[in-house]
Design a protein around this motif. Structure first.
Motif, PDB file in Angstrom:
ATOM      1  N   GLY A  17       0.826  -1.196   0.000  1.00  0.00           N
ATOM      2  CA  GLY A  17       0.000   0.000   0.000  1.00  0.00           C
ATOM      3  C   GLY A  17       0.858   1.243   0.000  1.00  0.00           C
ATOM      4  O   GLY A  17       1.844   1.330   0.748  1.00  0.00           O
ATOM      5  N   THR A  18       0.524   2.199  -0.856  1.00  0.00           N
ATOM      6  CA  THR A  18       1.288   3.436  -0.970  1.00  0.00           C
ATOM      7  C   THR A  18       0.339   4.616  -1.134  1.00  0.00           C
ATOM      8  O   THR A  18      -0.835   4.458  -1.488  1.00  0.00           O
ATOM      9  CB  THR A  18       2.245   3.402  -2.171  1.00  0.00           C
ATOM     10  N   ARG A  19       0.860   5.803  -0.918  1.00  0.00           N
ATOM     11  CA  ARG A  19       0.136   7.038  -1.198  1.00  0.00           C
ATOM     12  C   ARG A  19       0.548   7.542  -2.576  1.00  0.00           C
ATOM     13  O   ARG A  19       1.737   7.547  -2.920  1.00  0.00           O
ATOM     14  CB  ARG A  19       0.460   8.098  -0.156  1.00  0.00           C
ATOM     15  N   VAL A  20      -0.423   7.964  -3.359  1.00  0.00           N
ATOM     16  CA  VAL A  20      -0.154   8.484  -4.696  1.00  0.00           C
ATOM     17  C   VAL A  20      -0.943   9.769  -4.893  1.00  0.00           C
ATOM     18  O   VAL A  20      -1.910  10.044  -4.167  1.00  0.00           O
ATOM     19  CB  VAL A  20      -0.529   7.470  -5.800  1.00  0.00           C
ATOM     20  N   ASP A  21      -0.520  10.558  -5.879  1.00  0.00           N
ATOM     21  CA  ASP A  21      -1.231  11.766  -6.262  1.00  0.00           C
ATOM     22  C   ASP A  21      -1.763  11.603  -7.672  1.00  0.00           C
ATOM     23  O   ASP A  21      -1.059  11.101  -8.553  1.00  0.00           O
ATOM     24  CB  ASP A  21      -0.316  12.990  -6.204  1.00  0.00           C
ATOM     25  N   VAL A  22      -2.996  12.042  -7.884  1.00  0.00           N
ATOM     26  CA  VAL A  22      -3.640  11.949  -9.185  1.00  0.00           C
ATOM     27  C   VAL A  22      -3.980  13.352  -9.653  1.00  0.00           C
ATOM     28  O   VAL A  22      -4.754  14.063  -8.997  1.00  0.00           O
ATOM     29  CB  VAL A  22      -4.935  11.101  -9.104  1.00  0.00           C
ATOM     30  N   ARG A  23      -3.412  13.756 -10.767  1.00  0.00           N
ATOM     31  CA  ARG A  23      -3.722  15.067 -11.320  1.00  0.00           C
ATOM     32  C   ARG A  23      -5.123  15.049 -11.915  1.00  0.00           C
ATOM     33  O   ARG A  23      -5.470  14.162 -12.683  1.00  0.00           O
ATOM     34  CB  ARG A  23      -2.703  15.452 -12.392  1.00  0.00           C
TER      35      ARG A  23
END
Length: 252
Positions: free
Chosen positions: A5-11
């Motif tokens: 599990g990871t944190r991601v950013d979505v534009r």
């Protein structure tokens, strides 16, 4: 199966949505799933739900739908979450929920689906959706706005799915090609029997493949183990229905 599990950013068209991503820890591509959060927002419990889906062989994105108001957690929540013990909670959540308009939901879905399509962790092809509370509404809207990208959509204890408003989500039934499943709570003021019937009539008239069940004795929010409305038996029934639908329509 080991899960990462990871944190991601979505534009997105409106900024950057922070999200939680869970996937099998094998460096392979898997079918994609979007998990739409409930009204209480992205938090550890939803991450654990995503981990369980990932352990079944899926790459799961859980966006913070309130990203326009900040990164998660946007609202401080009590432990356990009990709206009846804090009469200010929905006063704080109300303005956040108001940002989730049909237009914003469609723009955000564009971004989430594009992110999944570009990820090496996601197989080519359509994706699945599952949503809880307000997330069920978001899943229904996304299935209608992106029929070529959605293979299935499931909604659990969703509210306001078939109102008399001109922008009610059930009015998009004619555009849906995905297979749908709904697990309604039978003690849910946000989805009374007349809305359940109206939703079923719209889906039937549109020829949508769907199954809808009313979970006897279950309260709104029955899947959310960090709330006082959690129902373990109903939650396990939800997992059986969701994983069964995924296995059949979008096998891992």
């Amino acid at each position: 199966m080991t899960v990462r599990g990871t944190r991601v950013d979505v534009r997105t068209a409106d900024g950057t949505a922070d999200a939680y991503l869970a996937h099998p820890d094998d460096d392979r591509a898997h079918p994609g799933v979007i998990l739409y959060m409930d009204a209480f927002g992205l938090r550890p419990h939803l991450e654990r739900m995503a981990d369980r889906l990932a352990a079944a062989g899926y790459t799961v994105l859980v966006p913070n739908a309130y990203y326009r108001n900040g990164r998660a957690p946007v609202v401080e929540l009590p432990e356990p979450i009990d709206p009846e013990s804090d009469d200010t909670l929905f006063d704080r959540l109300g303005p956040l929920l108001a940002t989730l308009t049909p237009e914003a939901t469609e723009r955000d879905a564009d971004a989430y689906l594009r992110w999944l399509a570009d990820s090496p962790l996601v197989q080519d092809g359509p994706v699945g959706l599952t949503g809880y509370c307000r997330g069920a509404l978001l899943a229904l809207r996304t299935a209608a706005s992106h029929p070529d990208r959605i293979a299935l959509a499931a909604g659990f204890h969703g509210g306001n799915l078939a109102t008399e408003r001109p922008d009610s989500p059930h009015l998009g039934a004619g555009r849906i090609t995905a297979e749908l499943y709904f697990g309604h709570a039978d003690q849910d003021e946000s989805l009374p029997p007349e809305q359940i019937d109206r939703l079923a009539a719209a889906l039937t008239a549109a020829g949508v493949r769907y199954r809808a069940e009313v979970y006897a004795g279950a309260l709104h929010g029955y899947t959310q183990a960090d709330t006082v409305r959690y129902d373990a038996a109903a939650d396990e029934r939800h997992w059986e229905a969701l994983l069964g639908l995924l296995k059949r329509v979008l096998p891992a």
